[in-house]
Write an enzyme that holds these catalytic residues in place. Structure first.
Site, mmCIF file in Angstrom:
data_model
loop_
_atom_site.group_PDB
_atom_site.id
_atom_site.type_symbol
_atom_site.label_atom_id
_atom_site.label_comp_id
_atom_site.label_asym_id
_atom_site.label_seq_id
_atom_site.Cartn_x
_atom_site.Cartn_y
_atom_site.Cartn_z
ATOM 1 N N HIS A 74 0.840 -1.202 0.000
ATOM 2 C CA HIS A 74 0.000 0.000 0.000
ATOM 3 C C HIS A 74 0.873 1.249 0.000
ATOM 4 C CE1 HIS A 74 -3.972 1.920 1.574
ATOM 5 N NE2 HIS A 74 -3.261 2.807 0.895
ATOM 6 N N HIS A 133 1.573 5.156 -2.238
ATOM 7 C CA HIS A 133 1.131 6.108 -3.254
ATOM 8 C C HIS A 133 2.387 6.697 -3.879
ATOM 9 C CE1 HIS A 133 -3.104 6.007 -1.883
ATOM 10 N NE2 HIS A 133 -2.551 5.765 -0.707
ATOM 11 N N ARG A 190 2.325 8.492 -6.772
ATOM 12 C CA ARG A 190 1.895 9.788 -7.336
ATOM 13 C C ARG A 190 2.220 9.996 -8.815
ATOM 14 N NH1 ARG A 190 -1.445 10.151 -3.193
ATOM 15 N NH2 ARG A 190 -0.592 11.066 -1.292
ATOM 16 N N ASN A 246 -4.768 6.235 -7.260
ATOM 17 C CA ASN A 246 -5.253 7.624 -7.231
ATOM 18 C C ASN A 246 -4.211 8.622 -7.755
ATOM 19 O OD1 ASN A 246 -3.661 7.320 -4.925
ATOM 20 N ND2 ASN A 246 -4.972 8.541 -3.603
ATOM 21 N N ASP A 265 -8.613 3.068 -3.428
ATOM 22 C CA ASP A 265 -8.073 3.604 -2.177
ATOM 23 C C ASP A 265 -7.973 5.130 -2.184
ATOM 24 O OD1 ASP A 265 -6.772 3.278 0.459
ATOM 25 O OD2 ASP A 265 -5.186 4.338 -0.586
ATOM 26 N N HIS A 321 -10.774 0.706 0.898
ATOM 27 C CA HIS A 321 -10.612 1.827 1.827
ATOM 28 C C HIS A 321 -11.983 1.976 2.476
ATOM 29 C CE1 HIS A 321 -9.071 6.009 2.930
ATOM 30 N NE2 HIS A 321 -10.269 5.898 3.459
ATOM 31 N N ASP A 323 0.863 2.684 3.720
ATOM 32 C CA ASP A 323 0.030 3.769 3.206
ATOM 33 C C ASP A 323 0.887 5.029 2.992
ATOM 34 O OD1 ASP A 323 -2.091 5.177 2.203
ATOM 35 O OD2 ASP A 323 -3.171 5.364 4.090
ATOM 36 N N HIS A 371 2.815 14.216 0.405
ATOM 37 C CA HIS A 371 2.112 15.456 0.049
ATOM 38 C C HIS A 371 3.089 16.617 0.148
ATOM 39 C CE1 HIS A 371 -1.933 13.865 -0.233
ATOM 40 N NE2 HIS A 371 -1.780 13.228 0.911
HETATM 41 O O1 DOR Z 1 -4.233 9.268 4.490
HETATM 42 C C1 DOR Z 1 -4.422 8.841 3.358
HETATM 43 N N1 DOR Z 1 -3.791 9.354 2.280
HETATM 44 N N2 DOR Z 1 -5.306 7.861 3.206
HETATM 45 C C2 DOR Z 1 -5.669 7.433 1.988
HETATM 46 O O2 DOR Z 1 -6.419 6.516 1.916
HETATM 47 C C3 DOR Z 1 -5.163 8.086 0.779
HETATM 48 C C4 DOR Z 1 -3.870 8.698 1.014
HETATM 49 C C5 DOR Z 1 -3.435 9.627 -0.096
HETATM 50 O O3 DOR Z 1 -3.567 9.265 -1.266
HETATM 51 O O4 DOR Z 1 -2.918 10.687 0.195
HETATM 52 ZN ZN ZN Z 2 -6.703 4.398 2.014
#
Ligand code: DOR
Ligand code: ZN
Length: 441
Positions: free
Chosen positions: A68, A70, A72, A102, A160, A187, A313, A317
């Site tokens: 899990h 991301h 980006r 995502n 998710d 999710h 996860d 950001h």
């Molecule tokens: O805290 C999170 N950030 N939970 C998620 O399910 C998505 C993730 C994100 O993509 O930033």
């Molecule tokens: Zn999630």
């Protein structure tokens, strides 16, 4: 990946592989990118290897797997790229990661899945397995091209970040995922009930004047996923489970023999809602940090294997997403480089057994995604992680390899250092191990 896979000897470490029930001090020999032998110390002549790594005092484990993350890319490269995210992964001991859909555009079609695989082939430091979306554009309206994405290498299906609120659509997605042999990752938060909630709903949220997101939002969707699992018999995996009651739903489903699995994130195992007190947005994530009772239940669930997987996860950001008011801030934190030392605390504190902890980061995620990794079985690809469990270090900004710095743990003292990470016998991360090169024999 700097060096070519050749003959490598990892000498004198504690080799622990739950997939084969092995735990002994010995040597691991990698040849042509494969596991060639695991033997008690001294049995493999070091003259056989080109390079010898001294793993004394370290654990030698199957390469860790994070199902899990991301990454980006495509579209949100200011937060992370496949290159930077996988460099952070290898520094965290991970040899395989599964990346969520995502992105921008969303990974909802075979061409995006193929793009991610191609980008990973040319720029990734470790293995990357795309997760395809459940719905087109993560809108929860129309099914994505599940079969086509699986054909291009998607190993799971998930929206998710955006809970799938349409139960009919989720049921259809489960029918397809069962047919194509991949799990659905949920999710599980009822987004209508979450509403404008930004932290766990409790006395503390009232005190802080922040809108609450009740545990019930997670409990409801976990219960629904289990009902749909009973209906479809599709493998359903609950992402980042965070509440004690949701865990009880999962327990009953498993007792009934349903193919339900679950993962815990390091932050839900280590932090409680109390940390939100100073309104720092690096403590904001979805699902939110919960009560101490929930954290205790989650730790016990990992210890007993009710929650079989640990997954980060990892959610990078940028400053513009996080340096705003708590209400406005993006959800999520980076996690790849801190997962090992943070969750190792549970082993050091005798909450989770060492074997269970390794399982949760290796063979358990490999099984869920049907990957031939997470094991040191002879003949398999030589994905290996070497950890010094007692080395202390400080996690500060200079350590961060991710493009983003949104970690609530910056400044924390960590115990447990990744010393080397090998993918297919090649060192993709090295930190302070004694290495002897014996030339071309
Ligand atoms: O805290 C999170 N950030 N939970 C998620 O399910 C998505 C993730 C994100 O993509 O930033
Ligand atoms: Zn999630």
């Amino acid at each position: 990946m700097a060096e070519h896979a050749s003959s490598v000897l990892i000498r004198g470490g504690r080799i622990i592989d739950p997939s084969q029930n092995k735990d002994f001090i010995g040597d691991l020999w990698l040849e042509d990118g494969k596991i060639a032998a695991l033997e008690r110390s001294g049995k493999i002549p070091s003259a056989r290897a080109k390079t010898v790594y001294d793993a004394k005092g370290c654990w030698v484990l199957p390469g860790l797997i994070d199902l899990h993350v991301h990454l980006r890319e495509p579209g949100l490269e200011y937060k992370e790229t496949i290159e930077t995210g996988t460099r952070a992964a290898t520094a965290g001991g991970f040899t395989s990661v599964a990346c969520m859909a995502n992105t921008m555009p969303v990974n909802d079609s075979p061409s995006i899945t193929a793009f991610i695989r191609e980008k990973a082939r040319t720029s990734a430091a470790c293995r990357v397995f795309p997760v395809g979306a459940v719905s087109k554009g993560l809108k929860g309206e129309e099914l994505a091209e599940i079969g086509g994405m699986v054909a291009e290498g998607a190993k799971a299906i998930s929206d998710d970040g955006m809970p799938v609120m349409n139960s009919y659509l989720m049921r259809k997605a489960m029918d397809y995922s069962k047919a194509f042999g991949v799990p659905i990752i949920s999710h599980a938060e009822d987004s209508n009930l979450v509403g404008q909630g930004v932290m766990n709903e409790s006395a503390l949220s009232a005190e802080l004047g922040l809108r609450g997101n009740p545990a019930a939002a997670e409990e409801i969707l976990v219960a629904r996923e289990i009902a749909l699992c009973r209906l479809t018999q599709a493998p359903v995996h609950i992402a980042h489970v965070s509440t004690a009651v949701a865990l009880e739903h999962i327990r009953r489903a498993k007792d009934a023999g349903l193919p339900v699995t679950a993962e815990a994130s390091p932050h839900h195992l280590i932090l409680t809602e109390e940390t939100v007190r100073d309104y720092h947005t690096n403590f904001k994530m979805a699902p939110p940090l919960r009560s101490e009772k929930d954290v205790r239940a989650l730790r016990e669930a990992v210890a007993e294997g009710l929650v079989e997987i640990i997954a980060t996860d990892h959610a990078p950001h940028g400053v513009t997403d996080k340096s705003v008011e708590f209400d406005q801030a993006a959800n999520g934190i980076i996690g790849l480089q801190t997962a090992v030392p943070l969750t190792l605390r549970l082993v050091h504190d005798h909450v989770v057994s060492l074997k269970r902890w390794i399982e949760a980061l290796t063979i358990a995620p490999a099984r869920l995604l049907n990957l031939p990794y997470g094991t040191l079985r002879k003949g398999r690809d030589a994905d290996v992680t070497i950890i010094n469990p007692s080395e202390n270090w400080i996690w500060d900004e200079s350590c961060v390899l991710s493009k983003s710095r949104n970690s609530p743990f910056l400044g924390w003292k960590m115990k447990g250092q990744i010393k080397a990470t090998f993918v297919s016998g090649r060192p993709v991360f090295l930190q302070g191990l004694k290495i002897t090169r014996l030339g071309d024999n």
